[in-house]
Design a protein around this motif. Sequence first.
Motif, short mmCIF file in Angstrom:
data_model
loop_
_atom_site.label_atom_id
_atom_site.label_comp_id
_atom_site.label_asym_id
_atom_site.label_seq_id
_atom_site.Cartn_x
_atom_site.Cartn_y
_atom_site.Cartn_z
N ASP A 241 0.85 -1.20 0.00
CA ASP A 241 0.00 0.00 0.00
C ASP A 241 0.88 1.24 0.00
N HIS B 32 -4.92 -0.96 9.21
CA HIS B 32 -4.62 0.39 9.70
C HIS B 32 -5.07 0.61 11.14
N HIS C 82 -1.49 -3.23 6.11
CA HIS C 82 -2.88 -3.42 5.68
C HIS C 82 -3.90 -3.12 6.78
N HIS D 232 -3.99 -1.73 -2.57
CA HIS D 232 -4.16 -0.43 -3.23
C HIS D 232 -3.25 -0.30 -4.46
FE LIG Z 1 -3.39 0.41 3.48
#
Ligand SMILES: [Fe+2]
Lengths: 81, 237
Positions: free
Chosen positions: B41, B206, B204, B72
Motif C-alpha cells: 500500500d 490500519h 494493511h 491499493h
Molecule cells: Fe493500506
Amino acid sequence: MEAPQYVAARVQRALAEDERTHELGIRVDVRGEQLFLRGQVTGDERRALIADVAGEAAPGLTVRNEITVMEVRGPGEEEKL
Amino acid sequence: MRELRIAAVGDVHLDESLRGRYRERLDDIEEHADVLLLAGDLTRHGTLEEARVVADEFRDLPIPVVAVLGNHDHHSDLPAEIAFMLSEAGITVLHDDATVLDIDGVRLGVVGGKGFGGGYAGKCASDFGEPEIKAFVGHTKRIAERWRVALKELQADRRVVLSHYSPVKDTLHGEPLEIYPFLGSYLLAEAVDAEGADLIVHGHAHAGTEKGVTPGGIRVRNVALPVLGRAYGVYCL
Ligand SMILES: [Fe+2]
Ligand SMILES: [Fe+2]
C-alpha cells in the motif's frame, strides 16, 4: 425514510470506491440528521475530500468531520527481538 | 555475528500531495537501521503517477530497500509496471520470492509478497463451493505455498518475511471482527511456521496493533503507518 444503517453503509462504500478517496479506514455513523466521520488521515486535503465524498453520498445530512490528521513522528525507540 | 537493525513501514499511501513529506523522515535512516522494508500500500490508487512519488521518496537511500505491493497498488491493474518503476529506483520488489542481502558479512534473507485474505483457523473461507470462493481461497493457498518453498530454499543467517496482509489475528486487534477474513489468512503463518523465520512484518490493518506472534512462536509486527504513528519501526535481530 431510509434506515440509518443503510445510509452509513452507502457512505462507507462511497469512500472506498470513489476514485477521489479510496479510503477504507474511516468509521461512519448516522445519528438523526448528522453524519459522523472518524478516523485518521495523513493530510488536511484528504480530510476535506473525504467529507466532500461522504456529503455527496448522503445529501441532506449534516457532516460532522471528526477525522484527525496524523503527524508522522521520527522513528523512535528500536525494539530488540 | 553482528545484530541487524530492520526498519519497516507499510501503508504510506503516497500521492502527489505528499511528495517530499516522507523523505524528510528518512534523512538519517542509516544511523537507525541496516535495511528498510516496505510492507505494501505504497500508493493510494495504484497509478503510475503515485508510483513515481514512491520511487522518488525511497530512491538513493544509503541502505537497501525491499518492498512488496499491497491491494491499493493493484487497484489500477498495473502492479508489474509499478514494480518495474520501483526497481528502476533501486528498490527490490518481492513477488512471492526471496532476496538475500549481505550486510557486513551477515546474510539477511527476505521472503515475501502481497499475501491475501481468507481468515483465521476455524473461522475462515475454505476451498469449496462456487468458483468465486475457490478463486479467493486458491489465491491465498498458492501464495502460501510459494512462500514455503522460498523459505525452504533460503540460505541466510537471518530470515524475515515481508507481507502486506496479516498472517495472524493478534495484530488486527482494534479492527472490526467482521472484516478479519479480508485482512489476512492463517495459511500465511502456517507456511512460515513450517520453515521458520526470525520475524514477520506486515501492513494493511490500519486500525490494528503493532505486536503479535504466530502459533509457532515467530514474532509478527504490524508496521502500517497509522498503527506505528512514527516514520518506521526498527527491530533488532
Ligand atoms: Fe493500506
Ligand atoms: Fe491494504
